[in-house]
Motif scaffolding. Structure first.
Motif, PDB file in Angstrom:
ATOM      1  N   GLN A  28       0.832  -1.207   0.000  1.00 42.30           N
ATOM      2  CA  GLN A  28       0.000   0.000   0.000  1.00 42.30           C
ATOM      3  C   GLN A  28       0.865   1.256   0.000  1.00 42.30           C
ATOM      4  N   LEU A  29       1.927   1.258   0.783  1.00 39.78           N
ATOM      5  CA  LEU A  29       2.811   2.422   0.848  1.00 39.78           C
ATOM      6  C   LEU A  29       3.617   2.575  -0.440  1.00 39.78           C
ATOM      7  N   ASP A  30       4.018   1.460  -1.049  1.00 38.27           N
ATOM      8  CA  ASP A  30       4.779   1.530  -2.299  1.00 38.27           C
ATOM      9  C   ASP A  30       3.953   2.157  -3.423  1.00 38.27           C
ATOM     10  N   ARG A  31       2.626   2.050  -3.319  1.00 34.29           N
ATOM     11  CA  ARG A  31       1.745   2.636  -4.340  1.00 34.29           C
ATOM     12  C   ARG A  31       1.534   4.133  -4.120  1.00 34.29           C
ATOM     13  N   GLN A  32       2.024   4.638  -2.996  1.00 33.77           N
ATOM     14  CA  GLN A  32       1.886   6.059  -2.675  1.00 33.77           C
ATOM     15  C   GLN A  32       3.278   6.644  -2.445  1.00 33.77           C
ATOM     16  N   PRO A  33       3.971   7.043  -3.498  1.00 33.77           N
ATOM     17  CA  PRO A  33       5.360   7.513  -3.374  1.00 33.77           C
ATOM     18  C   PRO A  33       5.527   8.688  -2.408  1.00 33.77           C
ATOM     19  N   GLU A  34       4.450   9.451  -2.208  1.00 34.18           N
ATOM     20  CA  GLU A  34       4.543  10.611  -1.327  1.00 34.18           C
ATOM     21  C   GLU A  34       4.505  10.216   0.158  1.00 34.18           C
ATOM     22  N   ARG A  35       4.183   8.941   0.446  1.00 33.60           N
ATOM     23  CA  ARG A  35       4.110   8.474   1.830  1.00 33.60           C
ATOM     24  C   ARG A  35       5.168   7.407   2.091  1.00 33.60           C
ATOM     25  N   THR A  36       5.769   7.485   3.271  1.00 35.12           N
ATOM     26  CA  THR A  36       6.755   6.479   3.668  1.00 35.12           C
ATOM     27  C   THR A  36       6.237   5.603   4.791  1.00 35.12           C
ATOM     28  N   TYR A  37       5.395   6.181   5.639  1.00 40.58           N
ATOM     29  CA  TYR A  37       4.886   5.467   6.812  1.00 40.58           C
ATOM     30  C   TYR A  37       3.370   5.613   6.896  1.00 40.58           C
ATOM     31  N   VAL A  38       2.735   4.673   7.601  1.00 43.63           N
ATOM     32  CA  VAL A  38       1.287   4.755   7.806  1.00 43.63           C
ATOM     33  C   VAL A  38       0.963   5.921   8.733  1.00 43.63           C
ATOM     34  N   ILE A  39       1.717   6.029   9.835  1.00 44.28           N
ATOM     35  CA  ILE A  39       1.592   7.149  10.773  1.00 44.28           C
ATOM     36  C   ILE A  39       2.933   7.866  10.763  1.00 44.28           C
ATOM     37  N   GLU A  40       3.012   8.955  10.032  1.00 45.56           N
ATOM     38  CA  GLU A  40       4.281   9.553   9.634  1.00 45.56           C
ATOM     39  C   GLU A  40       5.188   9.994  10.792  1.00 45.56           C
ATOM     40  N   GLY A  41       4.719  10.929  11.630  1.00 42.77           N
ATOM     41  CA  GLY A  41       5.597  11.620  12.570  1.00 42.77           C
ATOM     42  C   GLY A  41       6.375  10.710  13.494  1.00 42.77           C
TER      43      GLY A  41
ATOM     44  N   ALA B 169       6.663   7.389  13.527  1.00 46.17           N
ATOM     45  CA  ALA B 169       7.394   6.318  12.842  1.00 46.17           C
ATOM     46  C   ALA B 169       8.706   6.826  12.261  1.00 46.17           C
ATOM     47  N   ASP B 170       8.662   7.986  11.636  1.00 39.67           N
ATOM     48  CA  ASP B 170       9.877   8.572  11.059  1.00 39.67           C
ATOM     49  C   ASP B 170      10.912   8.860  12.146  1.00 39.67           C
ATOM     50  N   GLY B 171      10.442   9.359  13.280  1.00 38.01           N
ATOM     51  CA  GLY B 171      11.360   9.647  14.383  1.00 38.01           C
ATOM     52  C   GLY B 171      12.028   8.396  14.910  1.00 38.01           C
ATOM     53  N   TYR B 172      11.251   7.340  15.105  1.00 39.93           N
ATOM     54  CA  TYR B 172      11.818   6.081  15.595  1.00 39.93           C
ATOM     55  C   TYR B 172      12.831   5.519  14.599  1.00 39.93           C
TER      56      TYR B 172
ATOM     57  N   PHE C 254      12.423   1.180  21.956  1.00 37.97           N
ATOM     58  CA  PHE C 254      12.004   0.796  20.608  1.00 37.97           C
ATOM     59  C   PHE C 254      13.058   1.125  19.551  1.00 37.97           C
ATOM     60  N   PRO C 255      13.716   2.301  19.608  1.00 37.53           N
ATOM     61  CA  PRO C 255      14.799   2.535  18.642  1.00 37.53           C
ATOM     62  C   PRO C 255      15.908   1.481  18.726  1.00 37.53           C
ATOM     63  N   PHE C 256      16.244   1.020  19.935  1.00 37.31           N
ATOM     64  CA  PHE C 256      17.250  -0.034  20.063  1.00 37.31           C
ATOM     65  C   PHE C 256      16.761  -1.329  19.410  1.00 37.31           C
ATOM     66  N   PHE C 257      15.482  -1.635  19.590  1.00 36.42           N
ATOM     67  CA  PHE C 257      14.913  -2.836  18.975  1.00 36.42           C
ATOM     68  C   PHE C 257      14.964  -2.724  17.449  1.00 36.42           C
ATOM     69  N   LEU C 258      14.576  -1.559  16.920  1.00 37.64           N
ATOM     70  CA  LEU C 258      14.652  -1.344  15.470  1.00 37.64           C
ATOM     71  C   LEU C 258      16.099  -1.443  14.974  1.00 37.64           C
ATOM     72  N   ALA C 259      17.021  -0.872  15.751  1.00 40.00           N
ATOM     73  CA  ALA C 259      18.424  -0.921  15.360  1.00 40.00           C
ATOM     74  C   ALA C 259      18.923  -2.365  15.326  1.00 40.00           C
ATOM     75  N   GLY C 260      18.473  -3.160  16.294  1.00 37.26           N
ATOM     76  CA  GLY C 260      18.836  -4.575  16.294  1.00 37.26           C
ATOM     77  C   GLY C 260      18.311  -5.288  15.065  1.00 37.26           C
ATOM     78  N   ALA C 261      17.067  -4.975  14.681  1.00 36.11           N
ATOM     79  CA  ALA C 261      16.488  -5.577  13.465  1.00 36.11           C
ATOM     80  C   ALA C 261      17.269  -5.144  12.232  1.00 36.11           C
ATOM     81  N   MET C 262      17.625  -3.849  12.180  1.00 42.54           N
ATOM     82  CA  MET C 262      18.391  -3.339  11.033  1.00 42.54           C
ATOM     83  C   MET C 262      19.760  -4.012  10.932  1.00 42.54           C
TER      84      MET C 262
ATOM     85  N   PHE D 200       6.081   0.926  12.332  1.00 52.16           N
ATOM     86  CA  PHE D 200       7.263   1.379  13.066  1.00 52.16           C
ATOM     87  C   PHE D 200       6.826   2.234  14.259  1.00 52.16           C
ATOM     88  N   LEU D 201       6.053   1.594  15.116  1.00 52.65           N
ATOM     89  CA  LEU D 201       5.529   2.225  16.324  1.00 52.65           C
ATOM     90  C   LEU D 201       5.761   1.287  17.497  1.00 52.65           C
ATOM     91  N   SER D 202       5.787   1.839  18.693  1.00 53.53           N
ATOM     92  CA  SER D 202       6.231   1.079  19.864  1.00 53.53           C
ATOM     93  C   SER D 202       5.149   0.249  20.532  1.00 53.53           C
TER      94      SER D 202
END
Length: 396
Positions: A8-21, A23-26, A54-62, A120-122
């Protein structure tokens, strides 16, 4: 769900996240950890904006799958599966294996829980850590106040403090659980107050030891004692200001741009004072907002405009309404089982009260629904099976 969301997000190039603010921060904070950069985002730098869990968890996944949104979503989906398993463990510990399995099945088919698990939310990670802390507390409650059980009681007490701290590192609003847990522990001990006090102190010690690195780091970058974050003030003002509706609207923060003339710590104090002052001067509006926030918190369907399609609202409501109904029945038939009620109903009431002050929505209720599903499983079993079998469902 991960495939669906990403497509769904790939079909909307102007959006990167479902809940932008958020998710982008995390995501950016996780990237800063991966690349060895300072734990901060934005300009001027916000060094104490988010708890690091949560950022540490995301970093571990990355670090395992790379900085690819879809692959990281698959890791997050696994955290959702783990949440179902911990619901099973907690239900088994509180009642028995049957209830644990029913509760886990309910969480597994919840469209909201599945959907949030790949964002990408906690919320989902917090649910996992919160459930683990509740499981540890239940294990502690079952350790008798006997001399031969002293070591076991002290060990579980320290583990309770550590598990509460781990959940707190994901969601700072869990902090108030520490004094509540200690208070309830001592109050319920009756003739074993001294032993209960010892356990309470060990819970505090376990929690404090875990908290030291974050507090020390915050002192290094701000020069102040900051046990949580420096976003509590703006969040409080978001919920208590002349334009507040119960929904989040942080446009005032960008418009006022107070960080140009204040430090991050001073900014947090500034908005905290403004929120408290507004509440003092406008108690009528505050009570009106509390009612609106209560409705937003308990509404069966999402509040956000982007999710207000008929099918989304129906999919969310069709499970939540029966869950609440069965939970109500489960509470009635279990009205003399105080530990079960405290663990299953306590979290959702706890966050409901907190979000009478801050902004409110289904999103803030979601982590607490996991434990409520255990009580729903009790009600479901009692209504659908126990009467046929002619027996009650008792804890093993």
């Amino acid at each position: 769900m991960a495939v669906y969301v990403q497509r769904q997000l790939d079909r909307q190039p102007e959006r990167t996240y479902v809940i932008e603010g958020d998710a982008d921060g995390y995501w950016k904070l996780a990237q800063s950890l991966i690349h060895g950069e300072p734990y901060s985002i934005y300009t001027p730098p916000r060094r104490v904006l988010r708890m690091p869990g949560f950022p540490f968890f995301l970093a571990g996944a990355m670090s395992v799958v790379g900085e690819d949104h879809f692959r990281v979503r698959l890791i997050l989906a696994l955290s959702g599966a783990v949440a179902c398993f911990v619901v099973y463990l907690l239900g088994k510990e509180l009642v028995n294996e049957t209830i644990g399995l029913i509760a886990a099945a309910l969480t597994a088919v919840s469209p909201v829980m599945a959907g949030f698990s790949v964002l990408f939310l906690s919320e989902t990670l917090f649910a996992v850590t919160m459930l683990i802390s509740l499981w540890v507390l239940v294990k502690l409650s079952k350790v008798q106040f006997r001399v031969e059980d002293q070591f076991q009681g002290r060990l579980w007490s320290v583990l309770a403090g550590i598990s509460l701290a781990v959940a707190f590192y994901v969601r700072p609003s869990w902090l108030l659980m520490l004094p509540l847990v200690v208070f309830i522990l001592i109050l319920s001990a009756k003739e074993h107050r001294t032993a209960a006090l010892t356990r309470g102190l060990l819970i505090i010690v376990g929690f404090t030891v875990m908290l030291v690195p974050w507090v020390y780091r915050n002192y290094q970058v701000t020069g102040h004692f900051v046990p949580t974050t420096l976003w509590a003030g703006p969040s409080l003002y978001d919920g208590l200001n002349p334009r507040a509706t119960g929904d989040s609207d942080m446009t005032f923060f960008d418009q006022e741009n107070v960080l140009n003339s204040m430090s991050e710590y001073e900014m947090n104090q500034h908005y905290t004072k403004r929120a408290v002052e507004y509440a003092r001067q406008h108690p009528g509006h505050v009570f009106e907002l509390m009612g609106a926030k209560l409705v937003r918190y308990w509404k069966p369907w999402p509040n956000a405009t982007q999710f207000k399609s008929f099918w989304v609202m129906a999919a969310v409501s069709v499970l939540f309404i029966p869950v609440v109904f069965f939970a109500g029945y489960g509470a009635w038939v279990s009205r003399d089982q105080y530990l079960l009620l405290l663990i299953t109903v306590g979290p959702i009431v706890y966050f409901s009260l907190i979000h009478l002050i801050f902004v409110s929505s289904l999103r803030y209720r979601l982590p607490a629904e996991y434990s409520l599903y255990i009580l729903s499983a009790v009600g479901f079993y009692q209504m659908c099976f126990s009467s046929r079998q002619g027996k009650e469902l008792n804890p093993e």
